[in-house]
Scaffold this active site. Structure first.
Site, PDB file in Angstrom:
ATOM      1  N   TYR A 183     -11.053   1.328  10.859  1.00 43.63           N
ATOM      2  CA  TYR A 183     -12.556   1.785  10.103  1.00 43.63           C
ATOM      3  C   TYR A 183     -12.723   0.450   8.934  1.00 43.63           C
ATOM      4  O   TYR A 183     -13.463   1.559   8.104  1.00 43.63           O
ATOM      5  CB  TYR A 183     -12.029   2.653   8.962  1.00 43.63           C
ATOM      6  CG  TYR A 183     -11.056   3.741   8.957  1.00 43.63           C
ATOM      7  CD1 TYR A 183     -10.764   3.046   7.302  1.00 43.63           C
ATOM      8  CD2 TYR A 183      -9.172   4.326   8.948  1.00 43.63           C
ATOM      9  CE1 TYR A 183      -9.904   3.477   6.812  1.00 43.63           C
ATOM     10  CE2 TYR A 183      -8.701   4.374   9.040  1.00 43.63           C
ATOM     11  CZ  TYR A 183      -8.545   4.119   7.697  1.00 43.63           C
ATOM     12  OH  TYR A 183      -7.676   4.016   6.514  1.00 43.63           O
ATOM     13  N   LYS A 184     -11.846   0.192   8.803  1.00 45.17           N
ATOM     14  CA  LYS A 184     -12.062  -1.149   7.447  1.00 45.17           C
ATOM     15  C   LYS A 184     -12.596  -2.115   8.314  1.00 45.17           C
ATOM     16  O   LYS A 184     -13.924  -2.215   8.300  1.00 45.17           O
ATOM     17  CB  LYS A 184     -10.774  -1.587   6.719  1.00 45.17           C
ATOM     18  CG  LYS A 184     -10.780  -0.929   5.823  1.00 45.17           C
ATOM     19  CD  LYS A 184      -8.946  -0.818   6.080  1.00 45.17           C
ATOM     20  CE  LYS A 184      -8.294   0.888   4.741  1.00 45.17           C
ATOM     21  NZ  LYS A 184      -7.148   0.251   4.294  1.00 45.17           N
TER      22      LYS A 184
ATOM     23  N   ARG B  18     -13.402  -4.126  -6.866  1.00 51.03           N
ATOM     24  CA  ARG B  18     -12.781  -4.960  -5.526  1.00 51.03           C
ATOM     25  C   ARG B  18     -14.376  -5.000  -4.656  1.00 51.03           C
ATOM     26  O   ARG B  18     -14.892  -4.477  -4.924  1.00 51.03           O
ATOM     27  CB  ARG B  18     -11.905  -4.242  -4.316  1.00 51.03           C
ATOM     28  CG  ARG B  18     -11.014  -3.695  -4.616  1.00 51.03           C
ATOM     29  CD  ARG B  18      -9.558  -3.254  -3.616  1.00 51.03           C
ATOM     30  NE  ARG B  18     -10.284  -2.205  -2.207  1.00 51.03           N
ATOM     31  CZ  ARG B  18      -9.931  -1.879  -1.852  1.00 51.03           C
ATOM     32  NH1 ARG B  18      -8.863  -1.667  -1.238  1.00 51.03           N
ATOM     33  NH2 ARG B  18      -9.898  -0.301  -0.983  1.00 51.03           N
TER      34      ARG B  18
ATOM     35  N   PHE C 239       0.273  -0.743   0.257  1.00 51.03           N
ATOM     36  CA  PHE C 239      -0.127  -0.005  -0.158  1.00 51.03           C
ATOM     37  C   PHE C 239       1.021   1.224   0.004  1.00 51.03           C
ATOM     38  O   PHE C 239       1.900   1.248   0.967  1.00 51.03           O
ATOM     39  CB  PHE C 239      -0.927   0.322   1.556  1.00 51.03           C
ATOM     40  CG  PHE C 239      -2.302   0.969   1.300  1.00 51.03           C
ATOM     41  CD1 PHE C 239      -3.153   0.612   0.226  1.00 51.03           C
ATOM     42  CD2 PHE C 239      -2.281   1.775   2.238  1.00 51.03           C
ATOM     43  CE1 PHE C 239      -4.451   1.518   0.481  1.00 51.03           C
ATOM     44  CE2 PHE C 239      -2.646   3.392   1.999  1.00 51.03           C
ATOM     45  CZ  PHE C 239      -4.358   2.991   0.832  1.00 51.03           C
TER      46      PHE C 239
ATOM     47  N   ASP D 230       1.694  -4.598   7.933  1.00 49.06           N
ATOM     48  CA  ASP D 230       1.133  -4.033   8.297  1.00 49.06           C
ATOM     49  C   ASP D 230      -0.691  -4.488   8.201  1.00 49.06           C
ATOM     50  O   ASP D 230      -0.560  -5.646   6.993  1.00 49.06           O
ATOM     51  CB  ASP D 230       0.500  -3.152   7.284  1.00 49.06           C
ATOM     52  CG  ASP D 230      -0.553  -1.654   6.557  1.00 49.06           C
ATOM     53  OD1 ASP D 230      -1.627  -2.080   7.288  1.00 49.06           O
ATOM     54  OD2 ASP D 230      -0.100  -0.843   6.636  1.00 49.06           O
TER      55      ASP D 230
HETATM   56  C1  LIG Z   1      -6.355   1.768   4.252  1.00 48.28           C
HETATM   57  C2  LIG Z   1      -4.778   1.065   4.888  1.00 48.28           C
HETATM   58  C3  LIG Z   1      -3.818   2.058   5.258  1.00 48.28           C
HETATM   59  C4  LIG Z   1      -4.433   3.447   5.941  1.00 48.28           C
HETATM   60  O1  LIG Z   1      -3.545   4.412   6.699  1.00 48.28           O
HETATM   61  P1  LIG Z   1      -4.901   5.485   7.141  1.00 48.28           P
HETATM   62  O2  LIG Z   1      -3.057   6.136   7.508  1.00 48.28           O
HETATM   63  O3  LIG Z   1      -4.957   5.153   8.142  1.00 48.28           O
HETATM   64  O4  LIG Z   1      -5.085   6.566   5.714  1.00 48.28           O
HETATM   65  C5  LIG Z   1      -2.774   1.521   5.216  1.00 48.28           C
HETATM   66  N1  LIG Z   1      -2.178   0.870   5.072  1.00 48.28           N
HETATM   67  C6  LIG Z   1      -2.715  -0.366   4.850  1.00 48.28           C
HETATM   68  C7  LIG Z   1      -2.197  -1.145   4.290  1.00 48.28           C
HETATM   69  C8  LIG Z   1      -4.310   0.289   4.195  1.00 48.28           C
HETATM   70  O5  LIG Z   1      -4.787  -0.807   3.426  1.00 48.28           O
END
Ligand SMILES: *Cc1c(COP(=O)(O)O)cnc(C)c1O
Length: 423
Positions: free
Chosen positions: A228-229, A382, A132, A203
């Site tokens: 939040y996911k 997705r 990501f 992560d």
């Molecule tokens: C959604 C997501 C994030 C989000 O990062 P924020 O700092 O909360 O915006 C980070 N890493 C991964 C792999 C994600 O899917």
């Protein structure tokens, strides 16, 4: 179709599956608008009905009634750690190993700093080209700030084992790939990293709440994740970090705010880190977001993870079967691993992705019909299969809508030629 192919499930078959589903009772715990099939809980979980109640109680009774005494009386000050201990139950950590603070990106920065400082003679951060981007950006920013010659080395996922050697300080990976749902084997890669003295930073943004996570059985060193996911804590909800207890004396992070101090209310002029996980807290906790997360997490802890994973895989397999049999002529290609497993190695996470050159238009046309998924550049559609509020019949109906979109060419509407700023 060959004679040996199983029959394609009908709508009645899906209704029968729903009737015997042990997780069905959770659906009513979520506020889902009438007529919407929500297949995007991998991006933003829906609102649990208990959250407004809990947040309102915090606002009216705790803040309104107790004013500043709420920091102690209502446990606000310790919430990052008490909530961390509850989350630990879901992700295989011990009490005192998780703090719920800041954002995923900020926590990644803190944990990567801590890990790099524990391997001062090594300069390589190893990651993958499909990680990501925020993780890669934070590593780049930290490298520039440290100015010690660190290199962010990105390789294809299949080349990780070969790239692990004694120059690598930290192996920084996202367990479940955000585009395809492909899952790294956390225990196997962590063991391979440890063999060459490399620390791991995982992560778990697309893992916690989606697949069984066992941080300590995997011997993970550091981890971060978001709420939040799959954990349904609401947009921008607080993130979390994990430091294995064996590293808690050695691990220091650079955002040395007063609430990570050993005695914040001594108001010393010099920073002295608190013991344990508390030193990874920086600032006054955002209590409203934390109590929302707490209420949402209670639901996840009440449901059985093995049952959730089993149903998620069944929903995903139904979706793949129906899309390939009903929409096969329209050029949709499965972009996720075809197999998923309930046990390690999991292979595929909580989502299924298809690739299509007109993917953005398809997703938008589906949203117009009330089927919410999302799109990731350049061509990925997705769909998240979150077992607490998605039914088998939802999957069936979603594919009927997809078939109608493609049959009528709804995705070719010129209004979808330009992409919105959030896809
Ligand atoms: C959604 C997501 C994030 C989000 O990062 P924020 O700092 O909360 O915006 C980070 N890493 C991964 C792999 C994600 O899917």
């Amino acid at each position: 179709m060959t004679a040996s192919s199983p029959p394609i499930p009908t709508r009645a078959d899906c209704l029968a599956l729903d009737a015997e589903d042990s997780l069905r009772r959770f659906r009513d715990r979520f506020a889902l608008p009438e007529g919407v099939i929500y297949l995007d809980g991998n991006s933003l979980g829906p609102l649990p009905k208990s959250v407004p109640e809990r947040v309102n109680r915090m606002l009216v009774e705790e803040w309104g009634g107790h004013l500043i005494t709420g920091w102690l009386k209502d446990g606000w000050m310790d919430l990052p750690l008490t909530l961390g201990d509850r989350l630990a139950e879901l992700v295989g950590a011990d009490p005192g190993e998780i703090a719920v603070v800041d954002t995923t990106s900020v926590n990644l920065f803190k944990m990567l700093s801590a890990a790099l400082a524990m391997r001062p003679d090594r300069k390589v951060i190893l990651s993958t080209t499909d990680n990501f981007p925020t993780d890669l950006y934070m590593a780049q920013g930290l490298g520039a700030l440290l100015d010690k010659g660190h290199e962010l080395r990105m390789v294809a996922p299949d080349d990780l084992s070969a790239a692990l050697d004694e120059t690598v300080a930290v192996l920084m990976l996202t367990e479940v790939d955000f585009k395809t749902g492909r899952v790294h084997d956390m225990a196997r890669l962590t063991a391979a990293a440890h063999e060459v003295g490399t620390l791991t930073l995982w992560d778990l943004a697309h893992s916690a709440g989606a697949i069984p996570v066992d941080l300590n059985r995997s011997s993970a060193d550091f981890a971060v994740g978001c709420s939040y996911k799959y954990l349904n804590a609401g947009p921008g909800g607080p993130a979390w970090l994990f430091v294995a207890s064996r590293h808690q004396v050695a691990a220091h992070q650079p955002l040395t705010g007063w609430l990570g101090h050993a005695e914040p209310f001594a108001f010393d002029l010099d920073y002295r880190p608190a013991d344990g996980i508390r030193r990874h807290v920086c600032s006054s906790p955002g209590v409203i977001g934390l109590v929302a997360f707490e209420a949402a997490l209670d639901i996840m802890l009440e449901a059985d993870m093995a049952a959730m994973r089993g149903k998620s895989i069944a929903l995903q397999e139904l979706f793949i079967t129906l899309v390939e049999s009903q929409c096969g002529d329209f050029g949709l290609q499965l972009a996720s691993p075809r197999k998923a497993s309930a046990t390690v190695p999991y292979l595929r996470g909580g989502q299924v992705s298809f690739a299509h050159p007109k993917g953005y238009g398809i997703v938008q046309a589906l949203i117009r019909r009330g089927v919410i998924g999302d799109f990731r550049d350049p061509n990925i559609l997705r769909f998240g299969f979150t077992p607490l509020y998605v039914d088998f019949v939802d999957v069936f109906d979603a594919v009927e809508h997809l078939k109608a979109v493609l049959n009528h060419g709804e995705h070719l509407d010129p209004r979808y030629a330009d992409r919105a700023s959030v896809t």
